[in-house]
Write an enzyme that holds these catalytic residues in place. Structure first.
Site, PDB file in Angstrom:
ATOM      1  N   LYS A   4      27.588   3.817   3.979  1.00  0.00           N
ATOM      2  CA  LYS A   4      26.329   4.133   3.297  1.00  0.00           C
ATOM      3  C   LYS A   4      25.147   3.890   4.235  1.00  0.00           C
ATOM      4  O   LYS A   4      24.264   4.734   4.378  1.00  0.00           O
ATOM      5  CB  LYS A   4      26.210   3.236   2.060  1.00  0.00           C
ATOM      6  CG  LYS A   4      24.968   3.449   1.246  1.00  0.00           C
ATOM      7  CD  LYS A   4      24.856   2.418   0.128  1.00  0.00           C
ATOM      8  CE  LYS A   4      26.156   2.340  -0.649  1.00  0.00           C
ATOM      9  NZ  LYS A   4      25.999   1.549  -1.887  1.00  0.00           N
ATOM     10  N   LYS A  13      27.896  -7.670   2.597  1.00  0.00           N
ATOM     11  CA  LYS A  13      27.644  -7.873   1.164  1.00  0.00           C
ATOM     12  C   LYS A  13      27.941  -9.332   0.842  1.00  0.00           C
ATOM     13  O   LYS A  13      28.715  -9.975   1.536  1.00  0.00           O
ATOM     14  CB  LYS A  13      28.581  -6.965   0.351  1.00  0.00           C
ATOM     15  CG  LYS A  13      28.146  -6.748  -1.080  1.00  0.00           C
ATOM     16  CD  LYS A  13      27.128  -5.621  -1.212  1.00  0.00           C
ATOM     17  CE  LYS A  13      26.568  -5.551  -2.618  1.00  0.00           C
ATOM     18  NZ  LYS A  13      25.715  -4.376  -2.815  1.00  0.00           N
ATOM     19  N   GLY A  16      19.029  -7.570  -2.983  1.00  0.00           N
ATOM     20  CA  GLY A  16      19.531  -7.790  -4.341  1.00  0.00           C
ATOM     21  C   GLY A  16      20.688  -6.867  -4.671  1.00  0.00           C
ATOM     22  O   GLY A  16      21.030  -5.965  -3.921  1.00  0.00           O
ATOM     23  N   ASP A  17      21.305  -7.123  -5.791  1.00  0.00           N
ATOM     24  CA  ASP A  17      22.333  -6.256  -6.394  1.00  0.00           C
ATOM     25  C   ASP A  17      22.407  -6.706  -7.848  1.00  0.00           C
ATOM     26  O   ASP A  17      21.437  -7.285  -8.361  1.00  0.00           O
ATOM     27  CB  ASP A  17      23.676  -6.404  -5.657  1.00  0.00           C
ATOM     28  CG  ASP A  17      24.709  -5.358  -6.075  1.00  0.00           C
ATOM     29  OD1 ASP A  17      24.612  -4.200  -5.639  1.00  0.00           O
ATOM     30  OD2 ASP A  17      25.622  -5.678  -6.880  1.00  0.00           O
TER      31      ASP A  17
HETATM   32  P1  NDP Z   1      21.443  -5.006 -12.723  1.00  0.00           P
HETATM   33  O1  NDP Z   1      22.019  -6.360 -12.792  1.00  0.00           O
HETATM   34  O2  NDP Z   1      19.971  -4.831 -12.667  1.00  0.00           O
HETATM   35  O3  NDP Z   1      21.969  -4.117 -13.941  1.00  0.00           O
HETATM   36  C1  NDP Z   1      23.314  -3.892 -14.191  1.00  0.00           C
HETATM   37  C2  NDP Z   1      23.431  -3.170 -15.510  1.00  0.00           C
HETATM   38  O4  NDP Z   1      24.776  -2.730 -15.706  1.00  0.00           O
HETATM   39  C3  NDP Z   1      23.093  -4.066 -16.691  1.00  0.00           C
HETATM   40  O5  NDP Z   1      22.459  -3.292 -17.674  1.00  0.00           O
HETATM   41  C4  NDP Z   1      24.478  -4.515 -17.147  1.00  0.00           C
HETATM   42  O6  NDP Z   1      24.550  -4.937 -18.496  1.00  0.00           O
HETATM   43  C5  NDP Z   1      25.241  -3.234 -16.962  1.00  0.00           C
HETATM   44  N1  NDP Z   1      26.678  -3.458 -16.935  1.00  0.00           N
HETATM   45  C6  NDP Z   1      27.382  -4.374 -16.239  1.00  0.00           C
HETATM   46  N2  NDP Z   1      28.687  -4.256 -16.484  1.00  0.00           N
HETATM   47  C7  NDP Z   1      28.810  -3.235 -17.367  1.00  0.00           C
HETATM   48  C8  NDP Z   1      29.890  -2.607 -18.009  1.00  0.00           C
HETATM   49  N3  NDP Z   1      31.151  -3.031 -17.801  1.00  0.00           N
HETATM   50  N4  NDP Z   1      29.645  -1.555 -18.838  1.00  0.00           N
HETATM   51  C9  NDP Z   1      28.382  -1.137 -19.063  1.00  0.00           C
HETATM   52  N5  NDP Z   1      27.307  -1.704 -18.481  1.00  0.00           N
HETATM   53  C10 NDP Z   1      27.520  -2.738 -17.662  1.00  0.00           C
HETATM   54  O7  NDP Z   1      22.141  -4.310 -11.460  1.00  0.00           O
HETATM   55  P2  NDP Z   1      21.678  -3.044 -10.626  1.00  0.00           P
HETATM   56  O8  NDP Z   1      21.048  -2.044 -11.529  1.00  0.00           O
HETATM   57  O9  NDP Z   1      20.949  -3.524  -9.437  1.00  0.00           O
HETATM   58  O10 NDP Z   1      23.090  -2.491 -10.108  1.00  0.00           O
HETATM   59  C11 NDP Z   1      23.876  -1.580 -10.849  1.00  0.00           C
HETATM   60  C12 NDP Z   1      24.885  -0.927  -9.916  1.00  0.00           C
HETATM   61  O11 NDP Z   1      24.187  -0.259  -8.853  1.00  0.00           O
HETATM   62  C13 NDP Z   1      25.860  -1.878  -9.231  1.00  0.00           C
HETATM   63  O12 NDP Z   1      27.097  -1.205  -9.039  1.00  0.00           O
HETATM   64  C14 NDP Z   1      25.224  -2.096  -7.864  1.00  0.00           C
HETATM   65  O13 NDP Z   1      26.143  -2.493  -6.889  1.00  0.00           O
HETATM   66  C15 NDP Z   1      24.681  -0.707  -7.599  1.00  0.00           C
HETATM   67  N6  NDP Z   1      23.622  -0.621  -6.595  1.00  0.00           N
HETATM   68  C16 NDP Z   1      22.460  -1.334  -6.740  1.00  0.00           C
HETATM   69  C17 NDP Z   1      21.468  -1.219  -5.789  1.00  0.00           C
HETATM   70  C18 NDP Z   1      20.139  -1.885  -5.959  1.00  0.00           C
HETATM   71  O14 NDP Z   1      19.240  -1.582  -5.169  1.00  0.00           O
HETATM   72  N7  NDP Z   1      19.937  -2.723  -6.959  1.00  0.00           N
HETATM   73  C19 NDP Z   1      21.659  -0.402  -4.571  1.00  0.00           C
HETATM   74  C20 NDP Z   1      22.877   0.383  -4.570  1.00  0.00           C
HETATM   75  C21 NDP Z   1      23.815   0.232  -5.537  1.00  0.00           C
HETATM   76  P3  NDP Z   1      24.689  -6.501 -18.890  1.00  0.00           P
HETATM   77  O15 NDP Z   1      23.280  -6.992 -18.940  1.00  0.00           O
HETATM   78  O16 NDP Z   1      25.375  -6.478 -20.191  1.00  0.00           O
HETATM   79  O17 NDP Z   1      25.513  -7.158 -17.813  1.00  0.00           O
END
Ligand code: NDP
Length: 449
Positions: A117, A129, A168-169
């Site tokens: 990526k 990571k 972050g993640d």
């Molecule tokens: P956040 O912690 O901000 O949000 C994660 C969201 O996903 C929450 O709403 C969480 O709900 C939900 N979630 C977790 N597990 C499940 C599940 N089994 N089914 C449905 N919803 C679920 O994380 P991000 O938005 O930062 O990250 C989301 C994804 O994007 C991850 O895979 C991450 O690796 C990827 N990503 C993030 C980047 C970034 O800049 N932040 C960059 C590139 C990729 P709940 O509150 O219930 O846990």
């Protein structure tokens, strides 16, 4: 499906034998190796130099104890990780995830994907990571701060602005980055850009918060444009309601689409009139509450228990933005049956291998995570540049750079897919385009790692 090529299958067998009980890591490596057959045919020098044998092995794995004291005065212990996977083209770069499901295999899958990526962004960043099985949900600010300080008290010795720059993640947003940066600065007595995703008052970049979600939509737009189509008037379903999901929804709306659903790990909301993002931001970003609260503000919206049901909602475009393996083969078949034309992965590895096969076999435009969600790390790279320059670009300047980076990722991905005999297969295209730059560099460096 196995690797057809015996050499690649041999590497896969070794990965499984040497890394038992790490199914997510096996899944990520397998997908990449399955793309490499045409690459090794064209580049026997990569086989000769053991490039692929080396790339599946992290350069360094750090695993450590993270003790902290909760609000009741009780000692808690979590496990911390940093996997420094590949530094061929730049300092290790990749997020920190705080979630109870975190283990070594999860961090290795994420770190491995990050190599390709980061290379795709065109910026000089290696892959890494990290994270912890700590769950910030339900913890007080004081508990989160004490955990972050303890985590950084070990991590700080392994990172630095030219060595390894975490971000972050899941579970790590502005609050957590702030606490970790404060502790890092105290321990090192220096003010450098060693973390990205920082607050705007201490070196953060505009658009970083929006970058992954916006970038995912920019990539989707490129896929649609190539077919003479666009977001205009489309119905969009987005899983998750965290950082990526919220800003993917915001950009999809700005591009003229109607976003009708969002979710969390408990269930999903469906608002057929279109999700009101101000309400979502209030619930998730300010109050840190559950997505089901949304129906208290908008009586016409529905809440359903169980997050996987979100894929039964008819839509033109689906953006899985929650977590790994959240969209399986059955869900993919339902999406296809309901007329979905494009899927782009905001989350990392959200589609199972069976789901990807369904999409590719049915002509659904499919943007894999390595390409579609690279906007987050791309703007992190731009944050590093601004920190080095001691300068800040405007929102418009960063957004324009992000847009161009996503355009180039689409171009390089689709061209590599075509050149290596898999036209329109962006999974293969992203894996190959991301790999080539790293492979050439590893070749140039000799057997350095
Ligand atoms: P956040 O912690 O901000 O949000 C994660 C969201 O996903 C929450 O709403 C969480 O709900 C939900 N979630 C977790 N597990 C499940 C599940 N089994 N089914 C449905 N919803 C679920 O994380 P991000 O938005 O930062 O990250 C989301 C994804 O994007 C991850 O895979 C991450 O690796 C990827 N990503 C993030 C980047 C970034 O800049 N932040 C960059 C590139 C990729 P709940 O509150 O219930 O846990």
């Amino acid at each position: 499906m196995e690797c057809k090529n015996a050499y690649l299958q041999g590497i896969m067998d070794k990965v499984i034998a040497k890394n038992p009980a790490e199914p997510e890591f096996h899944q990520a490596v397998k997908e990449v190796l399955q793309s490499f057959e045409p690459v090794i045919e064209k580049h026997p020098e990569y086989v000769e130099a053991g490039i692929i044998d080396r790339i599946v092995e992290p350069e360094r794995v750090i695993m450590f104890r993270v003790p902290w004291v909760d609000d009741n005065g009780k000692v808690q212990v979590n496990r911390g990780f940093r996997v420094q996977f590949n530094s061929a083209i730049g300092p290790y770069k990749g997020g920190l995830r705080f979630h109870p499901s975190v283990n070594l295999g999860v961090i290795k899958f994420l770190g491995f994907e990050q190599i390709f990526k980061n290379s795709l962004t065109g910026l000089p960043m290696g892959g890494g990571k990290g994270g912890s099985d700590f769950d910030p949900k339900g913890k007080s600010d004081g508990e989160v701060m004490r955990f972050c300080q303890s985590f950084m008290t070990e991590l700080f010795r392994h990172i630095g602005p030219d060595t390894d720059v975490p971000a972050g993640d899941m579970g790590v947003g502005a609050r957590e980055i702030g606490y970790m940066y404060g502790q890092y600065k105290r321990l090192r007595n220096e003010f450098t850009g060693t973390l990205t995703g920082k607050g705007l008052t201490y070196g953060g970049s505009l658009v970083r918060k929006e970058a992954t979600g916006y970038g995912c939509c920019y990539f989707t737009q490129e896929m649609l444009n190539a077919k003479g189509d666009s977001f205009e008037g489309k119905t969009v379903v987005i899983s998750g309601s965290g950082n990526v999901a919220i800003y993917a929804a915001e950009k999809a709306q700005q591009l003229g689409a109607k976003v009708v659903a969002l979710s969390d790990s408990n269930g999903y909301i469906y608002d057929k009139e279109g999700i009101k993002l101000d309400t979502v931001k209030k619930i998730k970003e300010v109050e840190r509450k559950r997505i089901k609260e949304y129906v208290n503000y908008h009586q016409n919206a529905e809440y359903h228990e169980g997050s996987s049901g979100i894929w039964t909602i008819p839509c033109d475009i689906a953006l899985p933005c929650a977590t790994q393996n959240e969209l399986d083969g059955e869900a993919a078949k339902t999406l296809v049956k309901n007329g979905c034309i494009a899927v782009a992965e905001g989350a990392n590895m959200p589609s199972t291998p069976e789901a990807i096969e369904v999409f590719l076999n049915n002509g659904v435009l499919f943007g894999p995570a390595k390409a579609a969600n690279a906007g987050g790390v791309a703007v992190s790279g731009l944050e590093m540049s601004q920190n080095s320059l001691r300068y800040s670009w405007s929102f418009e300047e960063v957004d324009e750079k992000l847009k161009n980076i996503m355009k180039n990722i689409y171009k390089n991905t689709s061209e590599a897919a075509k050149e290596y005999g898999h036209e329109n297969n962006f999974v293969v295209g992203a894996n190959i385009a991301g790999f080539l730059k790293v492979a050439e560099t590893m070749l140039a460096h000799g057997v350095a790692y």
